[in-house]
Design a protein around this motif. Structure first.
Motif, mmCIF file in Angstrom:
data_model
loop_
_atom_site.group_PDB
_atom_site.id
_atom_site.type_symbol
_atom_site.label_atom_id
_atom_site.label_comp_id
_atom_site.label_asym_id
_atom_site.label_seq_id
_atom_site.Cartn_x
_atom_site.Cartn_y
_atom_site.Cartn_z
ATOM 1 N N VAL A 185 0.834 -1.203 0.000
ATOM 2 C CA VAL A 185 0.000 0.000 0.000
ATOM 3 C C VAL A 185 0.868 1.253 0.000
ATOM 4 N N ASN A 186 1.895 1.272 0.845
ATOM 5 C CA ASN A 186 2.758 2.456 0.928
ATOM 6 C C ASN A 186 3.557 2.685 -0.345
ATOM 7 N N ALA A 187 3.752 1.604 -1.120
ATOM 8 C CA ALA A 187 4.493 1.749 -2.370
ATOM 9 C C ALA A 187 3.616 2.293 -3.488
ATOM 10 N N GLY A 188 2.318 2.464 -3.221
ATOM 11 C CA GLY A 188 1.480 3.145 -4.187
ATOM 12 C C GLY A 188 0.360 2.331 -4.793
ATOM 13 N N LEU A 189 0.195 1.068 -4.416
ATOM 14 C CA LEU A 189 -0.916 0.295 -4.965
ATOM 15 C C LEU A 189 -2.210 0.792 -4.329
ATOM 16 N N SER A 190 -3.136 1.233 -5.152
ATOM 17 C CA SER A 190 -4.316 1.913 -4.637
ATOM 18 C C SER A 190 -5.367 0.962 -4.088
ATOM 19 N N ARG A 191 -5.394 -0.258 -4.586
ATOM 20 C CA ARG A 191 -6.413 -1.194 -4.133
ATOM 21 C C ARG A 191 -5.818 -2.186 -3.143
ATOM 22 N N ARG A 192 -6.452 -2.268 -1.988
ATOM 23 C CA ARG A 192 -5.918 -3.136 -0.940
ATOM 24 C C ARG A 192 -5.986 -4.608 -1.333
ATOM 25 N N PHE A 193 -6.795 -4.916 -2.335
ATOM 26 C CA PHE A 193 -6.842 -6.290 -2.835
ATOM 27 C C PHE A 193 -5.448 -6.737 -3.260
ATOM 28 N N TYR A 194 -4.725 -5.853 -3.945
ATOM 29 C CA TYR A 194 -3.396 -6.219 -4.407
ATOM 30 C C TYR A 194 -2.433 -6.394 -3.239
ATOM 31 N N ALA A 195 -2.659 -5.634 -2.184
ATOM 32 C CA ALA A 195 -1.818 -5.796 -1.006
ATOM 33 C C ALA A 195 -2.008 -7.180 -0.393
ATOM 34 N N VAL A 196 -3.254 -7.649 -0.351
ATOM 35 C CA VAL A 196 -3.514 -8.980 0.193
ATOM 36 C C VAL A 196 -2.904 -10.059 -0.700
ATOM 37 N N ILE A 197 -2.985 -9.845 -2.027
ATOM 38 C CA ILE A 197 -2.347 -10.786 -2.947
ATOM 39 C C ILE A 197 -0.852 -10.879 -2.655
ATOM 40 N N ALA A 198 -0.238 -9.744 -2.328
ATOM 41 C CA ALA A 198 1.184 -9.754 -1.981
ATOM 42 C C ALA A 198 1.426 -10.620 -0.749
ATOM 43 N N GLY A 199 0.524 -10.521 0.221
ATOM 44 C CA GLY A 199 0.670 -11.350 1.410
ATOM 45 C C GLY A 199 0.498 -12.827 1.112
ATOM 46 N N ILE A 200 -0.498 -13.130 0.268
ATOM 47 C CA ILE A 200 -0.710 -14.531 -0.121
ATOM 48 C C ILE A 200 0.517 -15.066 -0.846
ATOM 49 N N ARG A 201 1.018 -14.261 -1.766
ATOM 50 C CA ARG A 201 2.167 -14.692 -2.565
ATOM 51 C C ARG A 201 3.369 -15.026 -1.684
ATOM 52 N N SER A 202 3.571 -14.244 -0.643
ATOM 53 C CA SER A 202 4.730 -14.468 0.211
ATOM 54 C C SER A 202 4.562 -15.688 1.105
ATOM 55 N N GLY A 203 3.312 -16.067 1.374
ATOM 56 C CA GLY A 203 3.084 -17.189 2.283
ATOM 57 C C GLY A 203 2.912 -18.530 1.611
ATOM 58 N N VAL A 204 2.392 -18.545 0.389
ATOM 59 C CA VAL A 204 2.070 -19.800 -0.277
ATOM 60 C C VAL A 204 3.304 -20.663 -0.490
ATOM 61 N N VAL A 205 4.451 -20.040 -0.649
ATOM 62 C CA VAL A 205 5.681 -20.807 -0.885
ATOM 63 C C VAL A 205 5.987 -21.740 0.285
ATOM 64 N N GLU A 206 5.460 -21.421 1.449
ATOM 65 C CA GLU A 206 5.789 -22.221 2.628
ATOM 66 C C GLU A 206 5.189 -23.624 2.574
ATOM 67 N N ILE A 207 4.088 -23.800 1.872
ATOM 68 C CA ILE A 207 3.448 -25.119 1.846
ATOM 69 C C ILE A 207 4.310 -26.150 1.116
ATOM 70 N N PRO A 208 4.691 -25.917 -0.150
ATOM 71 C CA PRO A 208 5.538 -26.917 -0.811
ATOM 72 C C PRO A 208 6.895 -27.083 -0.148
ATOM 73 N N ILE A 209 7.456 -26.001 0.394
ATOM 74 C CA ILE A 209 8.751 -26.112 1.062
ATOM 75 C C ILE A 209 8.638 -26.958 2.321
ATOM 76 N N ALA A 210 7.527 -26.825 3.058
ATOM 77 C CA ALA A 210 7.318 -27.644 4.250
ATOM 78 C C ALA A 210 7.212 -29.120 3.872
ATOM 79 N N ILE A 211 6.471 -29.414 2.809
ATOM 80 C CA ILE A 211 6.349 -30.809 2.353
ATOM 81 C C ILE A 211 7.715 -31.338 1.919
ATOM 82 N N LEU A 212 8.448 -30.526 1.164
ATOM 83 C CA LEU A 212 9.772 -30.935 0.706
ATOM 84 C C LEU A 212 10.704 -31.195 1.876
ATOM 85 N N GLY A 213 10.655 -30.326 2.885
ATOM 86 C CA GLY A 213 11.508 -30.514 4.056
ATOM 87 C C GLY A 213 11.193 -31.803 4.792
#
Length: 275
Positions: A185-213
């Motif tokens: 949001v602070n970087a200029g994305l006007s819609r908070r939807f995109y901010a949530v997508i950023a959060g999802i994107r950063s967290g989803v990687v943890e699922i396959p990595i956890a399985i791989l580990g």
């Protein structure tokens, strides 16, 4: 009690446990990211305290759930495999930051353009969007050790260590996920939807990595102490290189320090209560 309930719900397969652990921490990351809908303008003081708390949880978890059991339980008291893993984990994050400059702006959303231009990273003309892209990529890379730690914990078969570790990393993912959204949001994305997508994107990687580990340490048990050290070293690198400088840069270092101590206390309580 919790361990019995966990095995009744999800069985005894460590790979399934790794999947469950990855889903839990990713969902909590998403929950943190979604807080941007209700907490629209967090103060820097509050964010520094929250991120300090996350650092405290990660700090305690690195030792109580990874380094100490790795040495005492899985390498027969020999510290070398775990310490080698710690060094490799820190080196991995260090090299990752060279390839994807992290920009040091968990809250402000401002890109360190000097570092980005020097390293030739992501030639995107829109600096504000480039900042978001760099930040999300950096946090995604930094989610790898968290997912790996949970997967390795469950792959070891020691639920007394793995469950508190899962809960601790999930708890610290809440302020981290929120920080990703705030930065977007602070970087200029006007819609908070995109901010949530950023959060999802950063967290989803943890699922396959956890399985791989979980799969890796189940398939090659000799890797377990190295993997535990690797996850711990990577998390310690994030604490020292990312969170501490960021939370001590705007005059709220006392709040950040108190948050860190609280995070350590919470993790130690979880480790004792559930361990």
């Amino acid at each position: 009690m919790i361990i019995d309930t966990f095995t009744q719900l999800f069985g005894t397969d460590p790979i399934i446990h790794g999947l469950v652990g990855g889903v839990v921490i990713a969902v909590l990351n998403l929950f943190g990211a979604a807080l941007v809908f209700v907490w629209r303008d967090p103060s820097e003081r509050a964010m520094d305290g929250a991120l300090g708390f996350a650092a405290g949880v990660m700090l305690a978890a690195s030792f109580t759930s990874l380094i100490v059991p790795g040495i005492e339980t899985y390498s027969g008291g020999n510290p070398i495999p775990v310490l080698v893993g710690v060094a490799l984990g820190a080196l991995f994050l260090d090299r990752s930051d060279v390839l994807v400059p992290h920009a040091h702006y968990l809250v402000t959303g401002r890109q360190r353009s000097d570092a980005a231009s020097r390293d030739g990273a992501l030639p995107i003309e829109n600096d504000r969007l480039a900042g978001v892209v760099l930040f999300v990529l950096a946090i995604t890379i930094h989610n790898i050790p968290e997912g790996l730690a949970v997967g390795v914990g469950f792959g070891s078969g020691d639920l007394e260590t793995a469950i508190p570790l899962m809960l601790a990393i999930g708890i610290q993912n809440i302020p981290e996920g929120f920080a990703v959204s705030v930065a977007a949001v602070n970087a200029g994305l006007s819609r908070r939807f995109y901010a949530v997508i950023a959060g999802i994107r950063s967290g989803v990687v943890e699922i396959p990595i956890a399985i791989l580990g979980a799969y890796a340490v189940q398939s090659m048990t000799a890797l377990l102490p190295y993997a535990m050290g690797f996850a711990a070293g990577a998390m310690l690198f994030v604490i020292s290189d990312e969170i501490v400088p960021e939370t001590h840069a705007r005059g709220y270092e006392r709040i950040a320090t108190l948050g860190t101590i609280l995070g350590v206390i919470v993790m130690l309580y979880l480790d004792i209560a559930l361990g």
